[in-house]
Each structure stands twice: as C-alpha cells, then as structure tokens.
Design a protein around this motif. Sequence first.
Motif, short mmCIF file in Angstrom:
data_model
loop_
_atom_site.label_atom_id
_atom_site.label_comp_id
_atom_site.label_asym_id
_atom_site.label_seq_id
_atom_site.Cartn_x
_atom_site.Cartn_y
_atom_site.Cartn_z
N TYR A 1 6.77 46.06 31.51
CA TYR A 1 7.64 44.88 31.50
C TYR A 1 8.64 44.98 32.65
CZ TYR A 1 11.61 41.93 30.17
OH TYR A 1 12.64 41.03 30.19
N LEU A 2 8.60 44.00 33.55
CA LEU A 2 9.54 43.93 34.67
C LEU A 2 10.60 42.90 34.33
CD1 LEU A 2 6.46 44.47 36.01
CD2 LEU A 2 7.91 44.76 38.01
N ALA A 3 11.83 43.35 34.15
CA ALA A 3 12.88 42.52 33.58
C ALA A 3 13.83 41.95 34.62
CB ALA A 3 13.69 43.34 32.57
N PHE A 4 14.32 40.76 34.33
CA PHE A 4 15.44 40.13 35.03
C PHE A 4 16.60 41.12 35.10
CE2 PHE A 4 18.71 36.45 34.35
CZ PHE A 4 18.93 36.33 35.71
N SER A 5 17.35 41.10 36.18
CA SER A 5 18.46 42.02 36.37
C SER A 5 19.32 42.18 35.12
CB SER A 5 19.36 41.53 37.52
OG SER A 5 20.50 42.37 37.63
N ALA A 6 19.50 43.41 34.68
CA ALA A 6 20.29 43.69 33.48
C ALA A 6 21.76 43.32 33.67
CB ALA A 6 20.16 45.15 33.10
N ALA A 7 22.21 43.21 34.92
CA ALA A 7 23.60 42.83 35.18
C ALA A 7 23.81 41.33 35.02
CB ALA A 7 24.00 43.25 36.59
N LEU A 8 22.72 40.56 34.93
CA LEU A 8 22.81 39.11 34.83
C LEU A 8 22.38 38.56 33.48
CD1 LEU A 8 21.38 38.17 38.36
CD2 LEU A 8 23.79 38.37 37.67
#
Length: 287
Positions: free
Chosen positions: A87-94
């Motif tokens: 799973y390649l995730a959207f930036s965790a900071a956003l």
Amino acid sequence: MADFKIVTDSTSDMPVEWIEQYDLTIMGLTVELDGVVYETVGEHRLTSDALLEKMLAGGQPTTSQVNVGQFEALFREHAQKGQAVLYLAFSAALSGTYQSAVMARDIVLDDYPEAVIEIINTKAATLGEGYLVLKAAQAREAGVSLAETVALIEDLIPRVRTYLLVDDLQHLVRGGRLSKAAALIGGLVNIKPLISIDQDGKLVSIAKLRGKKKGVKEMLSLTLEQLDDSCVMVAYTGDIEAAEQLRATLLEDPRVEQVIMEPLGPIIASHTGTGSLAILSIGKEKR
C-alpha cells in the motif's frame, strides 16, 4: 510476474488506464459539501469539474480520510487468500489515511501473523504519489520481488519534487494544509507563493513571485535543474490551456521525453480550488 497486490489512494490521481492495466486497488477518501458526502472512487464518484463548479458558487468542501475499517476489510481479504499487499499512501503529514492503514494492519496481523502487508508513506500527493505507484506496478510486472520493489520506492520518495501554484490559498488554509502567514502573503496584489512538499511530506511556501508567468518560469527552472528522470508530470485544475502550454514547454527541453498531464482529483482540488498548476518530477538529490 511477482504476486502482490498494489493499493493506493484516490489522492494519487491515477489515470484510469493505469488502474486498469495494472489491476490497482484505489482507496477513496471522501468529500463533504453542503451536507452531502461524496465518494471519489467508483461509478458515481465526484468529478473535479463538478466539485470546482460547486466551489465557484461558494461551496466549501471538507475531506475525510479512509477509515480503519475499510483498510481492515481489504487487508483481511488478501490475508485470507495468502496474497501480499503493498500500500502506497498519501503523505502522512497531509492526511490520517496512512495511520488508519497502519492500525488496520496491526489488527489483521493479530489474526493472520503470516500475512505480508507493506505500507509506505510516500510523502507525496497527486501525480507524485501516482508516479511512485506506477513505478511499483512496472517493477511487479517485470518480476521484481516485493522487498525489492519497496526498496526501489523508498529510494525514489526523497527525490519526488512537487511545485504548485494556487490562485486562492484560502482553501489550503481552511483545510489546515498551509499556514495563515503564507496565505497572507498570497493575498497581496498579484503575489503568487510557490508551494512545495518538503522532506517530511508537508506543504511549504518556498518562494514569493509576482504574477503567474514568473511562477511558472520558476517551477520550470527548479524542475529542470534537478531532473533525473525523462518523464515529468503536470497536474492542474480548471485551466487546461495553461497546463497544455506548460506541457509543451517541458517537451522543448531535450531532457524531457514524456509529460503525463492529468487534472487534480477532487480531494486535492478541494484544497487548491480552480486555476492551479503543478509540476511533479524525480530529482537528482533529496528534497
């Protein structure tokens, strides 16, 4: 071909042909507008054009992450089949979507300790995230193992470069993605802050430019001086003519062989509004 399932988010703005060609699973964040919750994947998904029309009429959308239960169901399904997941995730900071996936993995591993569920914080968004997914899919098609694919993507992540010009910064401030100080500068007459994604996956203002033309010129300069991949991505909202001009300018450079151009999807567009332009690429050095 290596056998593992590749999953990403609707924030990756993946072209439909990539999704179909590589049998990708897209987890959809949602948009709430005027009391209605809209899906961003599936047959009845919200389109960016429909969203932008509502925003121009005064609508103020909010976005919601993928929840733990959705990830748990997906991971459990593949664990039961004995198939590994990447799973390649959207930036965790956003977004909290990455953390939802991590929590879901822990739940599933309690029941299926042998399951293989790799989760990567891409620290990227839109086609920057999407290009990493494409690279992972191409690696899998070439027979590259899951472990080697993870290493490949983790090498690319720090070198993904994102440059974004936004007409109205208030959408980013309202969604908590950019500071009020940066927006205040953007409110000055014809000043265009150039936004980037830093090494931690956060949005930051890196330059203050007078007018969109200077902003585009700076984006081009920053991209080309660091370019380490002949493929460049252009993302946009509303102004397709400006995006096509940007694409044509990039292709004039001998270092650029391909430009992938796609509209920003509804999740990202919720935070940028119309008139946005972005260039995404792989650089030589880390952000």
